[in-house]
Write a protein that holds these residues in place. Structure first.
Motif, PDB file in Angstrom:
ATOM      1  N   PHE A 132       0.838  -1.192   0.000  1.00 49.52           N
ATOM      2  CA  PHE A 132       0.000   0.000   0.000  1.00 49.52           C
ATOM      3  C   PHE A 132       0.881   1.253   0.000  1.00 49.52           C
ATOM      4  CE2 PHE A 132      -2.067   3.295   2.619  1.00 49.52           C
ATOM      5  CZ  PHE A 132      -3.253   3.470   1.937  1.00 49.52           C
ATOM      6  N   GLN A 133       1.857   1.269   0.883  1.00 53.62           N
ATOM      7  CA  GLN A 133       2.736   2.437   0.954  1.00 53.62           C
ATOM      8  C   GLN A 133       3.559   2.587  -0.309  1.00 53.62           C
ATOM      9  OE1 GLN A 133       4.571   1.589   4.672  1.00 53.62           O
ATOM     10  NE2 GLN A 133       3.423   3.220   5.727  1.00 53.62           N
ATOM     11  N   ALA A 134       4.074   1.461  -0.803  1.00 52.63           N
ATOM     12  CA  ALA A 134       4.906   1.508  -2.009  1.00 52.63           C
ATOM     13  C   ALA A 134       4.115   2.093  -3.171  1.00 52.63           C
ATOM     14  CB  ALA A 134       5.401   0.111  -2.354  1.00 52.63           C
ATOM     15  N   LYS A 135       2.851   1.693  -3.256  1.00 56.70           N
ATOM     16  CA  LYS A 135       2.018   2.190  -4.353  1.00 56.70           C
ATOM     17  C   LYS A 135       1.918   3.712  -4.320  1.00 56.70           C
ATOM     18  CE  LYS A 135      -2.742   2.531  -5.802  1.00 56.70           C
ATOM     19  NZ  LYS A 135      -4.102   2.025  -5.728  1.00 56.70           N
ATOM     20  N   TYR A 136       1.659   4.248  -3.144  1.00 57.55           N
ATOM     21  CA  TYR A 136       1.476   5.699  -3.065  1.00 57.55           C
ATOM     22  C   TYR A 136       2.795   6.452  -3.201  1.00 57.55           C
ATOM     23  CZ  TYR A 136      -3.445   5.383  -2.536  1.00 57.55           C
ATOM     24  OH  TYR A 136      -4.768   5.152  -2.813  1.00 57.55           O
ATOM     25  N   GLN A 137       3.869   5.784  -2.823  1.00 59.41           N
ATOM     26  CA  GLN A 137       5.134   6.506  -2.873  1.00 59.41           C
ATOM     27  C   GLN A 137       5.708   6.601  -4.278  1.00 59.41           C
ATOM     28  OE1 GLN A 137       7.435   4.839   0.322  1.00 59.41           O
ATOM     29  NE2 GLN A 137       6.215   5.957   1.837  1.00 59.41           N
ATOM     30  N   ARG A 138       5.149   5.845  -5.214  1.00 62.78           N
ATOM     31  CA  ARG A 138       5.696   5.995  -6.556  1.00 62.78           C
ATOM     32  C   ARG A 138       4.872   6.956  -7.416  1.00 62.78           C
ATOM     33  NH1 ARG A 138       2.809   1.056  -9.105  1.00 62.78           N
ATOM     34  NH2 ARG A 138       2.744   1.907 -11.205  1.00 62.78           N
ATOM     35  N   ILE A 139       3.914   7.601  -6.776  1.00 60.47           N
ATOM     36  CA  ILE A 139       3.049   8.509  -7.519  1.00 60.47           C
ATOM     37  C   ILE A 139       3.634   9.917  -7.601  1.00 60.47           C
ATOM     38  CG2 ILE A 139       0.851   9.724  -7.263  1.00 60.47           C
ATOM     39  CD1 ILE A 139      -0.104   6.921  -6.197  1.00 60.47           C
ATOM     40  N   ASP A 140       3.467  10.552  -8.758  1.00 60.63           N
ATOM     41  CA  ASP A 140       3.951  11.925  -8.908  1.00 60.63           C
ATOM     42  C   ASP A 140       2.853  12.946  -8.644  1.00 60.63           C
ATOM     43  OD1 ASP A 140       6.551  11.134  -9.863  1.00 60.63           O
ATOM     44  OD2 ASP A 140       5.525  10.499 -11.698  1.00 60.63           O
ATOM     45  N   VAL A 141       1.651  12.593  -9.065  1.00 68.43           N
ATOM     46  CA  VAL A 141       0.531  13.516  -8.891  1.00 68.43           C
ATOM     47  C   VAL A 141      -0.614  12.734  -8.271  1.00 68.43           C
ATOM     48  CG1 VAL A 141      -1.120  15.013 -10.048  1.00 68.43           C
ATOM     49  CG2 VAL A 141       1.217  14.863 -10.907  1.00 68.43           C
ATOM     50  N   LEU A 142      -0.998  13.139  -7.074  1.00 67.44           N
ATOM     51  CA  LEU A 142      -2.067  12.427  -6.377  1.00 67.44           C
ATOM     52  C   LEU A 142      -3.292  13.325  -6.297  1.00 67.44           C
ATOM     53  CD1 LEU A 142      -3.058   9.987  -4.761  1.00 67.44           C
ATOM     54  CD2 LEU A 142      -2.038  10.998  -2.717  1.00 67.44           C
ATOM     55  N   LEU A 143      -4.402  12.830  -6.853  1.00 67.16           N
ATOM     56  CA  LEU A 143      -5.639  13.601  -6.881  1.00 67.16           C
ATOM     57  C   LEU A 143      -6.647  12.907  -5.978  1.00 67.16           C
ATOM     58  CD1 LEU A 143      -5.668  13.763 -10.775  1.00 67.16           C
ATOM     59  CD2 LEU A 143      -4.869  15.588  -9.242  1.00 67.16           C
ATOM     60  N   ILE A 144      -6.930  13.501  -4.844  1.00 65.75           N
ATOM     61  CA  ILE A 144      -7.833  12.862  -3.879  1.00 65.75           C
ATOM     62  C   ILE A 144      -9.170  13.595  -3.870  1.00 65.75           C
ATOM     63  CG2 ILE A 144      -8.259  12.336  -1.453  1.00 65.75           C
ATOM     64  CD1 ILE A 144      -6.140  10.559  -2.246  1.00 65.75           C
ATOM     65  N   ASP A 145     -10.208  12.861  -4.244  1.00 69.10           N
ATOM     66  CA  ASP A 145     -11.536  13.467  -4.354  1.00 69.10           C
ATOM     67  C   ASP A 145     -12.322  13.260  -3.059  1.00 69.10           C
ATOM     68  OD1 ASP A 145     -13.529  14.820  -5.608  1.00 69.10           O
ATOM     69  OD2 ASP A 145     -13.883  13.342  -7.186  1.00 69.10           O
ATOM     70  N   ASP A 146     -13.065  14.271  -2.676  1.00 73.17           N
ATOM     71  CA  ASP A 146     -13.939  14.183  -1.498  1.00 73.17           C
ATOM     72  C   ASP A 146     -13.197  13.763  -0.236  1.00 73.17           C
ATOM     73  OD1 ASP A 146     -16.361  14.978  -2.761  1.00 73.17           O
ATOM     74  OD2 ASP A 146     -16.466  13.028  -3.731  1.00 73.17           O
ATOM     75  N   ILE A 147     -12.171  14.516   0.084  1.00 72.02           N
ATOM     76  CA  ILE A 147     -11.320  14.182   1.227  1.00 72.02           C
ATOM     77  C   ILE A 147     -12.108  14.163   2.534  1.00 72.02           C
ATOM     78  CG2 ILE A 147     -10.561  16.599   1.463  1.00 72.02           C
ATOM     79  CD1 ILE A 147      -8.267  13.631   2.130  1.00 72.02           C
ATOM     80  N   GLN A 148     -13.276  14.824   2.547  1.00 74.22           N
ATOM     81  CA  GLN A 148     -14.061  14.814   3.795  1.00 74.22           C
ATOM     82  C   GLN A 148     -14.417  13.401   4.256  1.00 74.22           C
ATOM     83  OE1 GLN A 148     -15.325  15.971   0.887  1.00 74.22           O
ATOM     84  NE2 GLN A 148     -17.284  14.977   0.509  1.00 74.22           N
ATOM     85  N   PHE A 149     -14.333  12.434   3.342  1.00 73.23           N
ATOM     86  CA  PHE A 149     -14.654  11.058   3.719  1.00 73.23           C
ATOM     87  C   PHE A 149     -13.703  10.473   4.750  1.00 73.23           C
ATOM     88  CE2 PHE A 149     -17.458  10.645   0.033  1.00 73.23           C
ATOM     89  CZ  PHE A 149     -18.466   9.919   0.629  1.00 73.23           C
TER      90      PHE A 149
END
Ligand code: ADP
Ligand code: MG
Length: 459
Positions: free
Chosen positions: A210-227
């Protein structure tokens, strides 16, 4: 429950509601193609266009209500497609009735394959976004991010009410960055999907992946963060991912229905990070912007729409752009199904049936509370209090139920209004009342009377 099981559940309920003949004839051969929690759209695969037309004409309310409950939404959008139309749509983006996602699948695939992470809808671009005073700041900030990801506005935080274009802009950022630089790893992720992913990672012992997946991302677009509010462990994980990406100068963009500092149930240190970069908001569009949006959407679907009709639709829909699109789709679909030109009178007819709110008699929280208070003799202060008296609890739940049903406000707005309660509390309350109505016809009748009263007094 997987999709198949959910559909089976729906068939059981439908059998009770409309009889097994109908179920055998129309529903048995339908399957759920896809459920998109972010947009609350369900894509149904129907065997042919005849079934499609029939079901769309007669059974959408039934599907919305009962399938919606199974998906835990009160605002289910149902999109039917048969295989034939989907193929046609893939080669020409002609018809509006076909969902953008299904229509784009064919063209999108090669990109997706190269970019398995992205989850981008290629119809949501900057070109297809209409800029007006209500959204120009958010648009400009979003576009600026694509020119210098990770440097200018980081994170970018966009907030605004439902259906005002937040998701569209997030996808537009992703699409534009991917277009400019094909090696950049973009990930669009609705926050609820992020939460589920995290929970599964814990359950199946996959935290490192899980961590590895997110750490290789350059642009992270998180929708509806209030969740992620009230999900402490997820916030913890997210906090670390955020820090890692931020320090590595990766771009992060959030959308939310609330301003960072008013987000309840989010740890202070995370909340403050959300507003480190640029915070920008989206408002309700003006009439001119709404007209421009309708024209753009119609043109994208090759539909001929006169200025008058565009104006009529725009002035009928007050609350958000998603509804505006819905109204346009209904008008276009009705004209196509009945083989008529899209005229003013046709549009009027379609929209008046659909019960689109006409602005002059919009029901607000105060109207609902007033009605409830008259009916049950509890005051607004009672409803807002923490008092758990059994009868009061029920009346509070009824108020929530009616506020959702009669206004276009979100669960969150309702919770806030009624003493700062959480949106899940409101959702639970609504389900409670719906269940009670199913089993107690006297309550059901009472509520219908109350609802009528509120509507009549408001108009
Ligand atoms: P939100 O995420 O804020 O709830 P969405 O981005 O899902 O809203 O927008 C709802 C619908 O309205 C989408 O189909 C989107 O394409 C459309 N829309 C919103 N704003 C605009 C705009 N300015 N121009 C064109 N379409 C828009
Ligand atoms: Mg959205």
């Amino acid at each position: 429950m997987n999709h198949e099981e959910i559909w089976q559940q729906f068939l059981i309920i439908a059998r009770e509601e409309v009889g097994s003949r109908v179920v055998e004839t129309w529903f048995k051969a339908i399957t759920i193609d896809e459920w998109d929690a972010a947009t609350q759209k369900v894509f149904l695969r129907v065997p042919n266009s005849f079934v499609k037309d029939w079901v769309e004409k007669h059974y959408i309310p039934l599907i919305k209500t009962h399938l919606g409950r199974l998906f835990h939404t009160h605002d289910l959008k149902v999109i039917c497609a048969d295989t034939k139309i989907e193929k046609e749509a893939a080669s020409s983006p002609a018809t509006m009735v076909i969902p953008a996602r299904v229509a784009s699948e064919g063209r999108h695939y090669p990109l997706k394959k190269k970019r398995p992470l992205a989850h981008l809808n290629d119809n949501y671009t900057f070109e297809s976004f209409v800029v007006g005073p209500s959204n120009s700041l958010a648009y400009a900030a979003a576009y600026a991010v694509t020119e210098k990801p990770g440097t200018l506005y980081n994170p970018l935080f966009m907030y605004g009410g439902s259906g005002l274009g937040k998701t569209h802009l997030l996808h537009a950022i992703g699409n534009e960055i991917a277009r400019k630089n094909r090696t950049v790893e973009v990930l669009y992720q609705p926050a609820d999907r992020f939460v589920n992913e995290f929970i599964n990672a814990i359950r199946f012992d996959k935290i490192p992946q899980f961590q590895a997946k997110y750490q290789r991302i350059d642009v992270l677009l998180i929708d509806d963060i209030q969740f992620i509010s009230n999900k402490e462990q997820t916030q913890e994980a997210f906090f670390h991912i955020f820090n890692f990406l931020y320090e590595a100068h990766k771009q992060i963009v959030f959308s939310s229905d609330a301003y960072p500092h008013t987000m309840k149930g989010v740890a202070e240190r995370l909340r403050s990070r959300l507003s480190w970069g640029l915070v920008t908001d989206l408002h309700l569009p003006s009439l001119e912007t709404k007209v421009a949006i309708i024209k753009k959407k119609a043109a994208a679907g090759n539909h001929v729409l006169s200025d008058d009709v565009a104006h009529l639709i725009a002035s009928q829909v007050v609350s958000n752009i998603r509804e505006l699109e819905g109204a346009l789709i209904r008008v276009v679909a009705f004209a196509a199904l009945t083989n008529q030109q899209i005229t003013i009178s046709l549009a009027q007819k379609v929209l008046s049936h659909a019960g689109v709110s006409s602005g002059s008699k919009t029901i607000g929280f105060d109207n609902v509370i007033e009605g409830v208070a008259r009916f049950y003799s509890y005051t607004l202060t009672d409803l807002r209090s923490k008092n758990r008296n059994k009868e009061l609890v029920l009346v509070r739940q009824i108020a929530m139920f009616l506020m959702k049903k009669l206004t276009d406000k979100s669960l969150r707005d309702i919770g806030n209004f009624l003493g700062g309660r959480d949106h899940s509390t409101v959702m639970h309350a609504i389900q409670k009342v719906e269940d009670a109505c199913l089993h107690h016809s006297d309550l059901n009748q009472k509520l219908q009377r109350l609802e009528q009263e509120i509507v009549q007094r408001t108009s």
